[in-house]
Structures are given as structure tokens and as C-alpha cells.
Design an enzyme around this catalytic site. Sequence first.
Site, PDB file in Angstrom:
ATOM      1  N   GLU A  37       0.897  -1.104  -0.093  1.00 42.25           N
ATOM      2  CA  GLU A  37       0.099   0.180  -0.077  1.00 42.25           C
ATOM      3  C   GLU A  37       1.010   1.334  -0.119  1.00 42.25           C
ATOM      4  O   GLU A  37       0.392   2.290  -0.362  1.00 42.25           O
ATOM      5  CB  GLU A  37      -1.119   0.095   1.096  1.00 42.25           C
ATOM      6  CG  GLU A  37      -2.387  -0.389   0.863  1.00 42.25           C
ATOM      7  CD  GLU A  37      -2.993   0.179  -0.362  1.00 42.25           C
ATOM      8  OE1 GLU A  37      -2.853   1.482  -0.266  1.00 42.25           O
ATOM      9  OE2 GLU A  37      -3.373  -0.618  -1.151  1.00 42.25           O
ATOM     10  N   HIS A  39       3.717   1.850  -1.782  1.00 39.98           N
ATOM     11  CA  HIS A  39       4.016   1.946  -3.103  1.00 39.98           C
ATOM     12  C   HIS A  39       2.691   2.634  -3.734  1.00 39.98           C
ATOM     13  O   HIS A  39       2.738   3.384  -4.485  1.00 39.98           O
ATOM     14  CB  HIS A  39       4.427   0.706  -3.579  1.00 39.98           C
ATOM     15  CG  HIS A  39       5.721   0.072  -2.886  1.00 39.98           C
ATOM     16  ND1 HIS A  39       5.972  -1.257  -2.384  1.00 39.98           N
ATOM     17  CD2 HIS A  39       6.885   0.519  -3.060  1.00 39.98           C
ATOM     18  CE1 HIS A  39       6.938  -1.452  -2.077  1.00 39.98           C
ATOM     19  NE2 HIS A  39       7.902  -0.276  -2.238  1.00 39.98           N
ATOM     20  N   LYS A 151       8.861   7.756   3.985  1.00 40.03           N
ATOM     21  CA  LYS A 151       9.165   6.714   4.906  1.00 40.03           C
ATOM     22  C   LYS A 151      10.982   6.455   4.708  1.00 40.03           C
ATOM     23  O   LYS A 151      11.708   6.044   5.923  1.00 40.03           O
ATOM     24  CB  LYS A 151       8.801   5.279   4.337  1.00 40.03           C
ATOM     25  CG  LYS A 151       9.156   3.847   4.482  1.00 40.03           C
ATOM     26  CD  LYS A 151       9.165   3.202   5.631  1.00 40.03           C
ATOM     27  CE  LYS A 151       9.905   2.056   6.284  1.00 40.03           C
ATOM     28  NZ  LYS A 151      10.671   1.318   5.297  1.00 40.03           N
ATOM     29  N   SER A 187       6.746  -1.934   4.710  1.00 38.47           N
ATOM     30  CA  SER A 187       8.010  -2.240   4.359  1.00 38.47           C
ATOM     31  C   SER A 187       7.900  -3.606   3.694  1.00 38.47           C
ATOM     32  O   SER A 187       7.462  -4.618   4.008  1.00 38.47           O
ATOM     33  CB  SER A 187       9.020  -2.249   5.153  1.00 38.47           C
ATOM     34  OG  SER A 187      10.154  -2.679   4.952  1.00 38.47           O
TER      35      SER A 187
HETATM   36  P1  AMP Z   1      11.400   0.538  -2.433  1.00 39.13           P
HETATM   37  O1  AMP Z   1      10.737  -0.504  -3.043  1.00 39.13           O
HETATM   38  O2  AMP Z   1      11.604   0.244  -0.998  1.00 39.13           O
HETATM   39  O3  AMP Z   1      12.535   1.072  -2.673  1.00 39.13           O
HETATM   40  O4  AMP Z   1      10.335   1.795  -2.082  1.00 39.13           O
HETATM   41  C1  AMP Z   1       9.868   2.418  -3.197  1.00 39.13           C
HETATM   42  C2  AMP Z   1       9.449   3.911  -2.929  1.00 39.13           C
HETATM   43  O5  AMP Z   1       8.323   3.510  -1.963  1.00 39.13           O
HETATM   44  C3  AMP Z   1      10.191   4.554  -2.037  1.00 39.13           C
HETATM   45  O6  AMP Z   1      10.167   6.047  -2.602  1.00 39.13           O
HETATM   46  C4  AMP Z   1       9.779   4.467  -0.719  1.00 39.13           C
HETATM   47  O7  AMP Z   1      10.143   5.630   0.247  1.00 39.13           O
HETATM   48  C5  AMP Z   1       8.215   4.460  -0.872  1.00 39.13           C
HETATM   49  N1  AMP Z   1       7.608   3.571   0.294  1.00 39.13           N
HETATM   50  C6  AMP Z   1       8.095   2.470   0.886  1.00 39.13           C
HETATM   51  N2  AMP Z   1       7.519   1.899   1.863  1.00 39.13           N
HETATM   52  C7  AMP Z   1       6.553   3.028   2.053  1.00 39.13           C
HETATM   53  C8  AMP Z   1       5.454   3.574   3.037  1.00 39.13           C
HETATM   54  N3  AMP Z   1       5.472   2.718   3.961  1.00 39.13           N
HETATM   55  N4  AMP Z   1       4.941   4.707   2.918  1.00 39.13           N
HETATM   56  C9  AMP Z   1       4.910   5.377   1.926  1.00 39.13           C
HETATM   57  N5  AMP Z   1       5.945   5.357   1.084  1.00 39.13           N
HETATM   58  C10 AMP Z   1       6.621   4.005   1.015  1.00 39.13           C
END
Ligand code: AMP
Length: 286
Positions: A37, A39, A151, A187
Site C-alpha cells: 500500500e 508504493h 518513509k 515495508s
Molecule cells: P522501495 O521499493 O522500498 O525502494 O520503495 C519505493 C518507494 O516507495 C520509495 O520512494 C519509498 O520511500 C516508498 N515507500 C516504501 N514504503 C513506504 C511506506 N510505508 N509509505 C510510503 N512510501 C513508502
Amino acid sequence: MSVPIVRSVAQLRQIVAAWRGEGVRIAVVPTMGVLHEGHLSLVRAALEKADRVIVTLFVNPKQFNNQADLAAYPSTEDEDAAKLAPLGAHLLYAPDAEEMYPAAFATTVSVSGVSEGLCGAFRPGHFDGVATVVAKLFLQTSADFGFFGEKDFQQLQLVRHMARDLDIPITIVPCPTVREADGLALSSRNVRLSPAERAVAHKLPSVLLGTAERLARGSPVLPTLAEARAAILAAGYREIEYLELRDEADLRPMTSLDRPARLLVAAWLGGTRLIDNVRISGVLTG
Ligand code: AMP
């Protein structure tokens, strides 16, 4: 409805060129997949602001300082594509490592200042990897807007800085952290928590928010942070990498609350490293 997937820079550029011909605004949402959610909230925000939304899915080897962490990173492309389709995302860009880093690739983008300390101190090379791949994604997509989650607050500030320094014409849009009902920040790593670990994981954000409130009410910084560390460890966390108060804009360390600040933490719960942060100001959000 399904979302088209492209895997090469050439295919991506062809599609973007056609969109440019239509005069539409383009947004990019960089991810490493295993979409949740958090993402999807970025994708929804991007769809509100732009006419075309490109979600990128690339597990960037350059930003993993730990090879075991990279090997353990799940890949769920079919499920990810199925989650994006009903939202109306326009394109999934999922290159492989050879497409992103062809033989003889030799360039590193390194941002000083904001990348130092916090996660930068504990994950050597991580932010060089992030800055390099995000610069490439911005140039490959030529997007007008880039959406990033608060985050990963240090990453958000690093990306803003990098785009500004390199004159990449993109507006960075920050999006609030999406949390589970008990407060745990969503996460991709949360699935690694055992049931017992998951049951106590929410104590990290609860200590963080409580500490932010106390600081906002004038509690002295250093003793309040020391109590927060003790509370995180007492909750069952194994180790705290950092718990720090930083200037919200440039992430410089702060010892008194004379300007907008963030309280940032990284801690290990068993074998899982979790990060979180909250804003400290007159009105608390996070
Ligand atoms: P990642 O796939 O972990 O590299 O995250 C991709 C994007 O999603 C990054 O901009 C993160 O900051 C964002 N993101 C990850 N977890 C969350 C969350 N719980 N709330 C908002 N954005 C998130």
C-alpha cells in the site's frame, strides 16, 4: 486491463517520445517491487498529478551493501503488475541489471552532505547506488515529477539534492508514510518478521511518536533520546543503529528544536532491519 511492461531503455524512450508528442505530463515512481500500500499510495498520488505514470521495478544491486540482503530480496513481478493495473498506471519499466549497467559501466553519482550519517554511516555505498540509479531513471524516463516516500526520508532528501545539483528538470513530490493499523510503517522487509517479532514491531513507531511529542513540548533533547533508546530495546529490539534528531531540510544534526526537525531511527528486530521517522513541529505528523 493489464499494465504494459517494457524492459529496455530504447522501448521506454519510444513510448515517452510519443507521450511528449501529445504534450502530456509524465510522473515516475521508482520501486524495487514487492509492492504494498505504501508504493500504491505513491502511484495514486502520481496519477492525480500527471497524465502518464511510469512505475519502475528494479532491484538495484548497487544499493545493497550486503549481498545476503540482495539475495533475500523477493521478486514478485506478476503480482506487482496485477496490483498496478486496476489503479491505471500506464507503464511498468522493469529492466534487468545488464540493461541498467551494461558491461564497462563506470559512472557513480555521489551526493555528499545529506548522504552522510544515519543510514549512510551503516550502509557503505548504499546512497551512491541509490543516487546513480535514480539519476539514470530520471534521465531514461525524462519524467516531470518523481514520487518518493517519506518513509525513506534520507533517500528523499538525497534525491532532491541530486536532481537540483545535476539540473535534472524534475519536481520531487514527497508522500507521507503509510502505516499498518498498529502504526508499523509498511515495508517489503516486514514479511521477514516472525509472528513474535511482528507482535512487538509497532513499539518502534509508538516510541518514536511519543518521543516526538515530548520533544515538541520542550523535553530536553539528549535525555529524552536516551530514554527512547532504552524503551526501544526494552520493547524487544536487538540493536539500535541510530536514533537522531536532524534538521528536516538538510539533515544536519540538531541538539535543540529551533527549526523544523525529523526524528529518525534504524533498529534491528531479530534479523530484520527496520527504519522509520517522524516530523517534529507545532503540529505532529509522520
Ligand atoms: P522501495 O521499493 O522500498 O525502494 O520503495 C519505493 C518507494 O516507495 C520509495 O520512494 C519509498 O520511500 C516508498 N515507500 C516504501 N514504503 C513506504 C511506506 N510505508 N509509505 C510510503 N512510501 C513508502
